[in-house]
Design a protein around this motif. Structure first.
Motif, mmCIF file in Angstrom:
data_model
loop_
_atom_site.group_PDB
_atom_site.id
_atom_site.type_symbol
_atom_site.label_atom_id
_atom_site.label_comp_id
_atom_site.label_asym_id
_atom_site.label_seq_id
_atom_site.Cartn_x
_atom_site.Cartn_y
_atom_site.Cartn_z
ATOM 1 N N THR A 199 0.824 -1.211 0.000
ATOM 2 C CA THR A 199 0.000 0.000 0.000
ATOM 3 C C THR A 199 0.852 1.253 0.000
ATOM 4 O OG1 THR A 199 -1.723 -1.175 1.240
ATOM 5 C CG2 THR A 199 -1.837 1.229 1.200
ATOM 6 N N VAL A 200 1.898 1.266 0.827
ATOM 7 C CA VAL A 200 2.784 2.437 0.894
ATOM 8 C C VAL A 200 3.483 2.657 -0.439
ATOM 9 C CG1 VAL A 200 4.903 3.322 1.936
ATOM 10 C CG2 VAL A 200 3.126 2.335 3.392
ATOM 11 N N ILE A 201 3.969 1.579 -1.058
ATOM 12 C CA ILE A 201 4.655 1.708 -2.348
ATOM 13 C C ILE A 201 3.703 2.231 -3.423
ATOM 14 C CG2 ILE A 201 5.734 0.397 -4.227
ATOM 15 C CD1 ILE A 201 6.916 -1.446 -2.040
ATOM 16 N N ILE A 202 2.504 1.635 -3.507
ATOM 17 C CA ILE A 202 1.533 2.052 -4.525
ATOM 18 C C ILE A 202 1.097 3.495 -4.302
ATOM 19 C CG2 ILE A 202 -0.827 1.675 -5.361
ATOM 20 C CD1 ILE A 202 -0.361 -1.332 -4.826
ATOM 21 N N LEU A 203 0.849 3.856 -3.041
ATOM 22 C CA LEU A 203 0.413 5.224 -2.727
ATOM 23 C C LEU A 203 1.458 6.253 -3.153
ATOM 24 C CD1 LEU A 203 -1.512 7.246 -1.410
ATOM 25 C CD2 LEU A 203 -0.471 6.695 0.798
ATOM 26 N N ASN A 204 2.729 5.978 -2.867
ATOM 27 C CA ASN A 204 3.770 6.943 -3.195
ATOM 28 C C ASN A 204 4.101 6.960 -4.689
ATOM 29 O OD1 ASN A 204 5.111 8.289 -0.623
ATOM 30 N ND2 ASN A 204 4.478 6.230 -0.041
ATOM 31 N N LEU A 205 3.975 5.820 -5.354
ATOM 32 C CA LEU A 205 4.117 5.818 -6.812
ATOM 33 C C LEU A 205 3.004 6.628 -7.460
ATOM 34 C CD1 LEU A 205 5.161 2.124 -7.607
ATOM 35 C CD2 LEU A 205 6.567 4.184 -7.856
ATOM 36 N N PHE A 206 1.801 6.492 -6.901
ATOM 37 C CA PHE A 206 0.643 7.234 -7.422
ATOM 38 C C PHE A 206 0.849 8.738 -7.252
ATOM 39 C CE2 PHE A 206 -3.610 9.056 -6.353
ATOM 40 C CZ PHE A 206 -4.150 9.001 -7.635
ATOM 41 N N THR A 207 1.231 9.170 -6.046
ATOM 42 C CA THR A 207 1.428 10.608 -5.819
ATOM 43 C C THR A 207 2.615 11.135 -6.624
ATOM 44 O OG1 THR A 207 2.665 10.073 -3.793
ATOM 45 C CG2 THR A 207 0.336 10.657 -3.554
ATOM 46 N N TYR A 208 3.643 10.288 -6.821
ATOM 47 C CA TYR A 208 4.781 10.711 -7.642
ATOM 48 C C TYR A 208 4.341 10.942 -9.096
ATOM 49 C CZ TYR A 208 9.247 10.572 -10.117
ATOM 50 O OH TYR A 208 10.313 10.870 -10.923
ATOM 51 N N SER A 209 3.483 10.055 -9.600
ATOM 52 C CA SER A 209 2.975 10.225 -10.969
ATOM 53 C C SER A 209 2.174 11.512 -11.096
ATOM 54 C CB SER A 209 2.107 9.025 -11.362
ATOM 55 O OG SER A 209 2.864 7.837 -11.391
ATOM 56 N N LEU A 210 1.344 11.793 -10.090
ATOM 57 C CA LEU A 210 0.580 13.044 -10.108
ATOM 58 C C LEU A 210 1.505 14.256 -10.027
ATOM 59 C CD1 LEU A 210 -2.427 12.192 -7.736
ATOM 60 C CD2 LEU A 210 -2.409 12.207 -10.243
ATOM 61 N N ALA A 211 2.561 14.131 -9.225
ATOM 62 C CA ALA A 211 3.501 15.241 -9.049
ATOM 63 C C ALA A 211 4.253 15.564 -10.339
ATOM 64 C CB ALA A 211 4.496 14.916 -7.936
ATOM 65 N N LEU A 212 4.392 14.585 -11.213
ATOM 66 C CA LEU A 212 5.080 14.819 -12.489
ATOM 67 C C LEU A 212 4.235 15.647 -13.443
ATOM 68 C CD1 LEU A 212 6.669 11.306 -13.164
ATOM 69 C CD2 LEU A 212 7.875 13.419 -12.568
ATOM 70 N N TYR A 213 2.916 15.723 -13.183
ATOM 71 C CA TYR A 213 2.045 16.507 -14.058
ATOM 72 C C TYR A 213 1.662 17.820 -13.356
ATOM 73 C CZ TYR A 213 -1.770 17.719 -17.226
ATOM 74 O OH TYR A 213 -2.584 18.376 -18.105
ATOM 75 N N GLU A 214 0.455 17.935 -12.845
ATOM 76 C CA GLU A 214 0.011 19.172 -12.206
ATOM 77 C C GLU A 214 -0.227 19.018 -10.710
ATOM 78 O OE1 GLU A 214 -0.365 22.143 -13.474
ATOM 79 O OE2 GLU A 214 -0.062 21.761 -15.605
ATOM 80 N N GLY A 215 -0.010 17.796 -10.188
ATOM 81 C CA GLY A 215 -0.276 17.577 -8.767
ATOM 82 C C GLY A 215 -1.636 16.939 -8.542
ATOM 83 N N ILE A 216 -2.166 17.113 -7.353
ATOM 84 C CA ILE A 216 -3.426 16.477 -6.968
ATOM 85 C C ILE A 216 -4.616 17.294 -7.474
ATOM 86 C CG2 ILE A 216 -4.877 15.793 -5.022
ATOM 87 C CD1 ILE A 216 -2.344 15.282 -3.426
ATOM 88 N N PRO A 217 -5.496 16.680 -8.290
ATOM 89 C CA PRO A 217 -6.697 17.407 -8.747
ATOM 90 C C PRO A 217 -7.640 17.700 -7.577
ATOM 91 C CG PRO A 217 -6.294 15.418 -10.058
ATOM 92 C CD PRO A 217 -5.416 15.325 -8.855
ATOM 93 N N ASN A 218 -8.356 18.809 -7.663
ATOM 94 C CA ASN A 218 -9.318 19.161 -6.608
ATOM 95 C C ASN A 218 -10.365 18.067 -6.428
ATOM 96 O OD1 ASN A 218 -8.034 21.603 -6.203
ATOM 97 N ND2 ASN A 218 -9.368 22.728 -7.598
#
Length: 385
Positions: free
Chosen positions: A215-234
């Motif tokens: 879960t920790v690995i998937i969560l941080n990979l997910f947030t890293y992918s979002l961070a490469l674009y515009e970040g977390i959508p509202n």
């Protein structure tokens, strides 16, 4: 012990494995396009309104009912919001609140007929589907209304600002991923200690640690992918809040347990002191509010209210719940399961679109997946009996 644990959690783990399998399959078939940062963000934006509906629909299904009107309600509320904000220039916040109240009143109307008059939910919501689809076309006069104020559009298309001012990488998103990981680990450890303290069955330690790590690995990979674009959508923030609130409601609150009791055996629940009519009524009020929110999110993303908005939303929401482990007989289902089911549908839609499959093939394949999910539920029920 391990075999018994897996057997008792077959629903939960089978849908997670299915989600991972589908993601890997389409990642390979699309030559890596599926999990590109831009496409991950698009997946969230494209499926947000269905996931919102799935959260409410799973409660309806748990009580043993169904709601076929949610797509039409979403379209109607979206049309009303456009009239308020675009035609009458009412402030965004006021218009959103009024729209949600309208959704609650619609839900109360349908809940009254279902809970107190005892008209089957299928009939009431089928009537609602026709009624509010017709009203949508009437209030819009067959035309679209646009554009919405920019402040309203940001609800579906905006992103959280980067307070750390990262260049090329959204640092705030990365920090949120780390904080959420720590909170998740601490929460799971605390829950396990409480279960052991009260002599309850717990996951084998190996599986527990593997689940934490994965879960920790998937969560941080997910947030890293979002961070490469515009970040977390509202919209992701809105979804996360809904998941937390509704999971707490179903797992920790007495009213949430009453929802499950009604779906398990309504007569037994009534004899046990559960106010079955009141609970059923409020489940449909809640569905009306979430249908309204879904309609607002869709209108904000489209930047227009259209007569055809919400088409087939109800089928996608129902499919998400059943694929996510909800039982067609009622009494079984979870909010995280509905979200996973919605993601399965969303990834399939997105993956098939990336592969160039037509809408005809997409609908057919989704129908087969839904049939397989319900057949799996019936197989498990017959095996248990």
């Amino acid at each position: 012990m391990l075999g018994n644990f897996l057997k008792s959690n077959v629903r939960q783990y089978s849908m997670i494995i299915s989600l991972i399998f589908i993601m890997v399959l389409f990642q390979v078939l699309t030559d890596g396009l599926l999990l590109k940062p831009l496409n991950i963000t698009n997946l969230i934006l494209q499926n947000s309104y269905i996931l919102v509906l799935a959260i409410g629909m799973v409660l309806v299904i748990i009580t043993g009912h169904i709601d076929l009107s949610v797509g039409s309600i979403a379209a109607f509320v979206g049309a009303i919001s456009a009239i308020l904000m675009v035609n009458h220039e009412i402030p965004t916040f006021v218009a959103v609140v009024l729209s949600l109240i309208i959704g609650a009143l619609i839900g109360a109307w349908q809940g009254f007929w279902i809970a107190y008059v005892k008209v089957p939910a299928f009939i009431v919501t089928l009537a609602g589907m026709l009624l509010f689809r017709g009203l949508t076309m009437i209030v819009l006069e067959g035309k679209s209304i646009a554009p919405f104020p920019e402040s309203f559009q940001k609800m579906s298309t905006g992103f959280m600002p980067d307070v750390f001012g990262g260049s090329g990488l959204h640092v705030t998103t990365l920090m949120i991923g780390i904080v959420l990981s720590v909170l998740f680990v601490l929460g799971e450890i605390s829950n396990r200690k409480n279960q052991i303290k009260h002599s309850l069955d717990v996951q084998p330690q190996g599986i527990f640690l593997a689940k934490l790590a994965a879960t920790v690995i998937i969560l941080n990979l997910f947030t890293y992918s979002l961070a490469l674009y515009e970040g977390i959508p509202n919209i992701l923030v809105i979804l996360a809040l809904l998941i937390v609130v509704y999971r707490f409601f179903t797992n920790r609150m007495k009213a949430g347990r009453h929802v499950y009791a009604i779906g398990g055996n309504e007569k037994a629940a009534l004899l046990s002191g559960v106010k079955t009519k009141k609970v059923t009524f409020w489940v449909f009020v809640n569905m009306g509010v979430l249908s309204a929110l879904s309609g607002l999110l869709f209108a904000a993303r489209l930047n227009a209210a259209t007569p055809k908005a919400g088409n087939l939303f109800e089928l996608d929401a129902i499919a998400a719940c059943f694929i996510g482990g909800a039982s067609a007989y009622g009494g079984i289902g979870t909010v995280p399961g509905a979200i996973i089911g919605g993601l399965v549908m969303g990834i399939m839609n997105n993956g098939m679109s990336l592969l160039g499959l037509g809408i005809d093939w997409q609908q057919g394949i989704k129908g087969l997946v839904l049939l397989a999910a319900v057949a799996f539920d019936i197989y498990n029920k017959n095996k248990a009996s």
